[in-house]
Write a protein that holds these residues in place. Structure first.
Motif, PDB file in Angstrom:
ATOM      1  N   TYR A  32      28.147  40.603  33.740  1.00  0.00           N
ATOM      2  CA  TYR A  32      29.371  40.967  33.035  1.00  0.00           C
ATOM      3  C   TYR A  32      29.239  42.350  32.394  1.00  0.00           C
ATOM      4  O   TYR A  32      30.145  43.180  32.458  1.00  0.00           O
ATOM      5  CB  TYR A  32      29.653  39.891  31.979  1.00  0.00           C
ATOM      6  N   GLU A  39      37.309  46.254  34.412  1.00  0.00           N
ATOM      7  CA  GLU A  39      37.189  45.033  35.228  1.00  0.00           C
ATOM      8  C   GLU A  39      36.693  43.834  34.420  1.00  0.00           C
ATOM      9  O   GLU A  39      36.744  42.705  34.901  1.00  0.00           O
ATOM     10  CB  GLU A  39      36.240  45.294  36.397  1.00  0.00           C
ATOM     11  N   TRP A  42      39.520  41.041  33.604  1.00  0.00           N
ATOM     12  CA  TRP A  42      39.882  40.136  34.716  1.00  0.00           C
ATOM     13  C   TRP A  42      38.721  39.231  35.089  1.00  0.00           C
ATOM     14  O   TRP A  42      38.927  38.053  35.418  1.00  0.00           O
ATOM     15  CB  TRP A  42      40.328  40.967  35.920  1.00  0.00           C
ATOM     16  N   HIS A  43      37.527  39.752  35.013  1.00  0.00           N
ATOM     17  CA  HIS A  43      36.351  38.931  35.311  1.00  0.00           C
ATOM     18  C   HIS A  43      36.211  37.802  34.288  1.00  0.00           C
ATOM     19  O   HIS A  43      35.943  36.646  34.629  1.00  0.00           O
ATOM     20  CB  HIS A  43      35.096  39.817  35.319  1.00  0.00           C
ATOM     21  N   TRP A  44      36.410  38.152  33.012  1.00  0.00           N
ATOM     22  CA  TRP A  44      36.293  37.129  31.967  1.00  0.00           C
ATOM     23  C   TRP A  44      37.392  36.083  32.093  1.00  0.00           C
ATOM     24  O   TRP A  44      37.156  34.885  31.922  1.00  0.00           O
ATOM     25  CB  TRP A  44      36.369  37.809  30.604  1.00  0.00           C
ATOM     26  N   MET A  45      38.618  36.501  32.371  1.00  0.00           N
ATOM     27  CA  MET A  45      39.727  35.562  32.509  1.00  0.00           C
ATOM     28  C   MET A  45      39.502  34.603  33.670  1.00  0.00           C
ATOM     29  O   MET A  45      39.810  33.411  33.581  1.00  0.00           O
ATOM     30  CB  MET A  45      41.039  36.334  32.706  1.00  0.00           C
ATOM     31  N   ALA A  46      38.938  35.100  34.784  1.00  0.00           N
ATOM     32  CA  ALA A  46      38.661  34.227  35.926  1.00  0.00           C
ATOM     33  C   ALA A  46      37.584  33.214  35.595  1.00  0.00           C
ATOM     34  O   ALA A  46      37.618  32.064  36.065  1.00  0.00           O
ATOM     35  CB  ALA A  46      38.238  35.075  37.133  1.00  0.00           C
ATOM     36  N   HIS A  47      36.619  33.631  34.767  1.00  0.00           N
ATOM     37  CA  HIS A  47      35.515  32.736  34.436  1.00  0.00           C
ATOM     38  C   HIS A  47      35.910  31.712  33.371  1.00  0.00           C
ATOM     39  O   HIS A  47      35.318  30.635  33.288  1.00  0.00           O
ATOM     40  CB  HIS A  47      34.327  33.569  33.948  1.00  0.00           C
ATOM     41  N   HIS A  48      36.925  32.041  32.534  1.00  0.00           N
ATOM     42  CA  HIS A  48      37.318  31.166  31.439  1.00  0.00           C
ATOM     43  C   HIS A  48      38.741  30.667  31.615  1.00  0.00           C
ATOM     44  O   HIS A  48      39.492  30.519  30.644  1.00  0.00           O
ATOM     45  CB  HIS A  48      37.197  31.911  30.103  1.00  0.00           C
ATOM     46  N   LYS A  49      39.120  30.386  32.842  1.00  0.00           N
ATOM     47  CA  LYS A  49      40.501  29.982  33.094  1.00  0.00           C
ATOM     48  C   LYS A  49      40.834  28.638  32.460  1.00  0.00           C
ATOM     49  O   LYS A  49      41.968  28.394  32.057  1.00  0.00           O
ATOM     50  CB  LYS A  49      40.778  29.938  34.601  1.00  0.00           C
TER      51      LYS A  49
END
Length: 393
Positions: A32, A39, A42-49
């Protein structure tokens, strides 16, 4: 990663690195931090959906209630609850966004709770097939062997001091009535006293008096004979429940929360099954002790034609209580074989790609086994009725 794991706690604290992280979380954090700033979001949002979905659900419920307060009868209670929930979810999400991995202990905590709860449920379920009490000697039916006064001694003393004298008095009365009837019949006929009937009356009086005075010993011997058979059968019964632990690979918070909910349901069901099963065995134990203590009184009626039904009915019920123990141990043996044939209630292998599906399948399989446990509890309650039907009571 290995070098990072060996760094001192002081160095991690001074550098702003979270102190408690699993290797998977540490790897994710390094990945991360290597991403460009643009980026990371978006990476964090995908991981913490899942966390974001929960936050969105809480916010949506709060807005809908606030928009129509007249339709919300429980508004004074719901607003603080939803507000606190939104604050907790939002706070954790914000903290995790600022320093990813700082709340990595939450999945570990939920996983530990699941494993501890499943372990407790497994202990409860396996205690259901514990046949020690069913196979104990009559004197130590409840496992009390401390050398002091026990339920056995107390009831035995009451029988000797109160019950047996009353029973002997009843026996003398029935014997006198029987002799009077024989003499009355002799005066009505020309044949005189029926010698054979007189002998049978005296033999019945003598035999019944011996049985009354030694009823405790005789009934204890009969029980111990049945308990020996129960112990022989019980030695072949194995533990039935096998609840495997949640693997460390499961770190999805949503999946872990669903497993935690399932573990709570499982332990509640296991508690009631254990309670009913053990209570059925304990009630049988008290019933045997009380029946044995009061046995002289119904046994005294065996010499009376009018009261003989009471004595024979008592013997049948006492025999049914003995047989109920055999019915219980056979139920436990059959139940153990069925569960072993179905296989252990284990968690299937789960990784990041199938955690949700695996958790759903496992939960369905686990809860699907509980009708068997409920059936066992019902059968244990009905064991006394089955035994009484067997002896014709």
């Amino acid at each position: 990663m290995e070098e990072a794991g060996k760094k001192s706690l002081f160095w991690r604290f001074a550098s702003g690195e979270p102190l408690w992280m699993s290797s998977k979380k540490r790897s994710y954090r390094e990945e991360y931090l290597e991403l460009p700033i643009g980026e990371r979001v978006w990476h964090w949002m995908a991981h913490h959906k899942i966390a974001l979905a929960a936050l969105a659900l809480v916010l949506a419920a709060t807005i809908s209630i606030a928009a129509a307060p007249d339709d919300a009868e429980a508004l004074p209670i719901l607003i603080p609850v939803i507000g606190i929930g939104a604050a907790i979810v939002g706070g954790i999400s914000a903290l995790d966004f600022a320093i990813d991995g700082v709340v990595s202990w939450i999945p570990d905590m939920i996983r530990g709770f699941c494993n501890a709860t499943f372990g407790l449920a497994e202990t409860m379920l396996n205690s259901c097939i514990d046949s020690n009490m069913l196979g104990n000697e009559f004197r130590y039916m409840f496992g009390i062997n401390n050398g002091g006064s026990t339920i056995y001694d107390w009831l035995h003393r009451i029988q000797e001091q109160f019950i047996i004298p009353v029973a002997m008095l009843m026996l003398v009365i029935f014997f006198t009535i029987g002799l009077a009837k024989i003499l009355g019949d002799a005066g009505k006929g020309d044949t005189g006293i029926d010698t054979w009937q007189l002998i049978i009356t005296f033999l019945a009086f003598a035999g019944t008096s011996v049985v009354i005075e030694n009823s405790w010993t005789i009934m204890a011997w009969c029980y111990n004979l049945a308990a020996g058979v129960i112990s022989a059968i019980g030695n072949d019964i194995e533990a039935v429940a096998s609840l495997q632990t949640v693997p460390d690979s499961v770190e999805n918070a949503g999946v872990l929360l669903s497993l935690a909910l399932a573990s709570i349901i499982v332990v509640i069901l296991a508690f009631f099954v254990m309670l009913i099963t053990q209570a059925s065995i304990i009630v049988r134990g008290f019933q045997l002790y009380i029946y044995t203590a009061l046995a002289p009184i119904p046994l005294a009626t065996l010499t009376s034609e009018s009261g003989r039904a009471m004595g024979t009915g008592f013997l049948k019920r006492w025999l049914a209580t003995i047989i109920a123990g055999l019915v219980m141990i056979l139920l436990l043996g059959c139940f153990s074989q069925i569960i072993h044939g179905m296989g252990s209630m284990a968690i299937p292998p789960m990784d990041d790609s199938v955690t949700a599906e695996g958790a759903i399948n496992w939960t369905a399989n686990l809860l699907g086994c509980f009708p068997l446990y409920i059936a066992l509890a019902f059968c244990m309650l009905q064991s006394g009725s089955w035994a009484r039907e067997l002896v014709g009571v």
